[in-house]
Design a protein around this motif. Structure first.
Motif, PDB file in Angstrom:
ATOM      1  N   ASN A   6      52.802  26.581  82.579  1.00 33.83           N
ATOM      2  CA  ASN A   6      53.316  26.043  81.324  1.00 33.83           C
ATOM      3  C   ASN A   6      54.811  25.823  81.477  1.00 33.83           C
ATOM      4  OD1 ASN A   6      50.959  26.142  79.523  1.00 33.83           O
ATOM      5  ND2 ASN A   6      51.078  28.331  79.877  1.00 33.83           N
ATOM      6  N   TYR A   7      55.211  24.571  81.474  1.00 33.65           N
ATOM      7  CA  TYR A   7      56.629  24.254  81.540  1.00 33.65           C
ATOM      8  C   TYR A   7      57.239  24.466  80.168  1.00 33.65           C
ATOM      9  CZ  TYR A   7      60.887  21.488  81.739  1.00 33.65           C
ATOM     10  OH  TYR A   7      62.189  21.072  81.662  1.00 33.65           O
ATOM     11  N   ARG A   8      58.324  25.229  80.132  1.00 33.52           N
ATOM     12  CA  ARG A   8      59.045  25.470  78.878  1.00 33.52           C
ATOM     13  C   ARG A   8      60.499  25.083  79.092  1.00 33.52           C
ATOM     14  NH1 ARG A   8      56.705  31.207  78.209  1.00 33.52           N
ATOM     15  NH2 ARG A   8      54.600  30.761  77.539  1.00 33.52           N
ATOM     16  N   PRO A   9      60.949  24.021  78.459  1.00 36.44           N
ATOM     17  CA  PRO A   9      62.330  23.560  78.658  1.00 36.44           C
ATOM     18  C   PRO A   9      63.379  24.638  78.372  1.00 36.44           C
ATOM     19  CG  PRO A   9      61.075  21.921  77.463  1.00 36.44           C
ATOM     20  CD  PRO A   9      60.207  23.139  77.569  1.00 36.44           C
ATOM     21  N   PRO A  14      65.245  21.894  84.418  1.00 39.64           N
ATOM     22  CA  PRO A  14      64.765  20.549  84.079  1.00 39.64           C
ATOM     23  C   PRO A  14      63.888  19.980  85.196  1.00 39.64           C
ATOM     24  CG  PRO A  14      67.136  20.730  83.724  1.00 39.64           C
ATOM     25  CD  PRO A  14      66.703  21.992  84.423  1.00 39.64           C
ATOM     26  N   LEU A  15      62.850  19.269  84.814  1.00 41.53           N
ATOM     27  CA  LEU A  15      61.987  18.592  85.776  1.00 41.53           C
ATOM     28  C   LEU A  15      62.439  17.139  85.868  1.00 41.53           C
ATOM     29  CD1 LEU A  15      58.479  19.984  84.734  1.00 41.53           C
ATOM     30  CD2 LEU A  15      59.953  20.743  86.606  1.00 41.53           C
ATOM     31  N   PRO A  16      62.918  16.710  87.037  1.00 39.11           N
ATOM     32  CA  PRO A  16      63.406  15.333  87.166  1.00 39.11           C
ATOM     33  C   PRO A  16      62.321  14.318  86.809  1.00 39.11           C
ATOM     34  CG  PRO A  16      63.685  16.563  89.231  1.00 39.11           C
ATOM     35  CD  PRO A  16      62.933  17.436  88.283  1.00 39.11           C
ATOM     36  N   GLY A  17      62.639  13.466  85.872  1.00 41.72           N
ATOM     37  CA  GLY A  17      61.698  12.420  85.479  1.00 41.72           C
ATOM     38  C   GLY A  17      60.778  12.782  84.335  1.00 41.72           C
ATOM     39  N   LEU A  18      60.767  14.047  83.891  1.00 43.86           N
ATOM     40  CA  LEU A  18      59.946  14.432  82.743  1.00 43.86           C
ATOM     41  C   LEU A  18      60.773  14.230  81.483  1.00 43.86           C
ATOM     42  CD1 LEU A  18      57.278  15.593  81.637  1.00 43.86           C
ATOM     43  CD2 LEU A  18      58.350  17.855  81.764  1.00 43.86           C
ATOM     44  N   LYS A  19      60.323  13.304  80.661  1.00 38.45           N
ATOM     45  CA  LYS A  19      61.039  13.015  79.419  1.00 38.45           C
ATOM     46  C   LYS A  19      60.806  14.130  78.402  1.00 38.45           C
ATOM     47  CE  LYS A  19      60.599   8.115  80.189  1.00 38.45           C
ATOM     48  NZ  LYS A  19      59.819   6.938  79.966  1.00 38.45           N
ATOM     49  N   PRO A  20      61.736  14.350  77.479  1.00 40.86           N
ATOM     50  CA  PRO A  20      61.523  15.348  76.430  1.00 40.86           C
ATOM     51  C   PRO A  20      60.202  15.080  75.709  1.00 40.86           C
ATOM     52  CG  PRO A  20      63.779  14.558  76.368  1.00 40.86           C
ATOM     53  CD  PRO A  20      63.037  13.684  77.357  1.00 40.86           C
ATOM     54  N   GLY A  21      59.412  16.123  75.560  1.00 42.04           N
ATOM     55  CA  GLY A  21      58.105  15.986  74.930  1.00 42.04           C
ATOM     56  C   GLY A  21      57.033  15.465  75.864  1.00 42.04           C
ATOM     57  N   TRP A  27      53.217  15.030  84.947  1.00 39.18           N
ATOM     58  CA  TRP A  27      54.342  15.057  85.865  1.00 39.18           C
ATOM     59  C   TRP A  27      53.910  15.667  87.205  1.00 39.18           C
ATOM     60  CZ3 TRP A  27      57.066  18.838  88.472  1.00 39.18           C
ATOM     61  CH2 TRP A  27      58.312  18.482  88.970  1.00 39.18           C
ATOM     62  N   VAL A  28      53.153  16.777  87.159  1.00 42.03           N
ATOM     63  CA  VAL A  28      52.660  17.424  88.379  1.00 42.03           C
ATOM     64  C   VAL A  28      51.764  16.462  89.151  1.00 42.03           C
ATOM     65  CG1 VAL A  28      51.172  19.283  89.256  1.00 42.03           C
ATOM     66  CG2 VAL A  28      52.870  19.780  87.485  1.00 42.03           C
ATOM     67  N   ARG A  29      50.845  15.802  88.445  1.00 41.43           N
ATOM     68  CA  ARG A  29      49.943  14.850  89.105  1.00 41.43           C
ATOM     69  C   ARG A  29      50.733  13.743  89.795  1.00 41.43           C
ATOM     70  NH1 ARG A  29      45.927  11.468  85.486  1.00 41.43           N
ATOM     71  NH2 ARG A  29      47.867  10.378  85.073  1.00 41.43           N
ATOM     72  N   HIS A  30      51.727  13.217  89.124  1.00 39.88           N
ATOM     73  CA  HIS A  30      52.548  12.147  89.690  1.00 39.88           C
ATOM     74  C   HIS A  30      53.337  12.647  90.901  1.00 39.88           C
ATOM     75  CE1 HIS A  30      55.154   8.670  89.927  1.00 39.88           C
ATOM     76  NE2 HIS A  30      56.195   9.491  89.889  1.00 39.88           N
TER      77      HIS A  30
END
Length: 171
Positions: A6-9, A14-21, A27-30
């Motif tokens: 569970n990603y919790r901002p 920060p996860l590069p390329g994961l937009k807020p919400g 993101w993991v699949r990509h």
């Protein structure tokens, strides 16, 4: 691949390329360019360890599984059942936001009907269900937790069959 995280901002880098919400499992699949299923992220390890019950017994905790329909999803649903929980097909991976932190299904330990209801009650505005302090307490407990021999044995028995689904499906 099963994404049980569970990603919790507020907690995580920060996860590069994961937009807020954004949906972290997409993101993991990509990033990994692999098929991803979201499962085991709504249950705390303590509850998984104490909550497993044989099929037909009352008090079984239900767990959602999101991802592409097919053989592998069936195998993950089967694995959930083998570990003593009720498996619930929660739709495609883009629906996995319904089982994330701050959603009604998260760490609620519902039965099958309760989990289905909680998944449908989730809304995109993501109003917090747990207070931030509760998240901090649960995270601290998880860092100190060590699985028991009972949980290791349940996984040892269930996982070989999940790894070789074609053998199990032929049986």
């Amino acid at each position: 691949m099963i994404d049980a995280g569970n990603y919790r901002p507020r907690r995580d880098s920060p996860l590069p390329g994961l937009k807020p919400g954004g949906i972290d499992s997409l993101w993991v699949r990509h990033r990994l360019d692999r098929t991803v299923y979201k499962a085991f992220n709504t249950i705390h390890p303590f509850a998984l360890e104490r909550g497993g019950r044989s099929a037909g017994r009352s008090g079984r905790i239900a767990l959602p599984v999101s991802g592409t329909a097919g053989t592998w999803k069936g195998e993950i649903l089967w694995l959930v059942e083998q570990l003593g929980c009720c498996a619930v097909d929660a739709g495609e991976l883009h629906d996995s936001w319904r089982q994330q932190p701050e959603m009604p299904a998260y760490q609620a330990d519902f039965d099958r009907a309760g989990l289905r209801r909680a998944l449908t009650q989730a809304t995109l505005d993501r109003r917090p269900v747990l207070e931030p302090r509760t998240h901090e307490d649960l995270d601290a407990l998880a860092r100190r937790w060590s699985p028991s021999s009972q949980l290791y044995e349940a996984a040892r028995v269930a996982l070989p069959a999940a790894i070789a689904p074609t053998q199990r499906l032929r049986a």
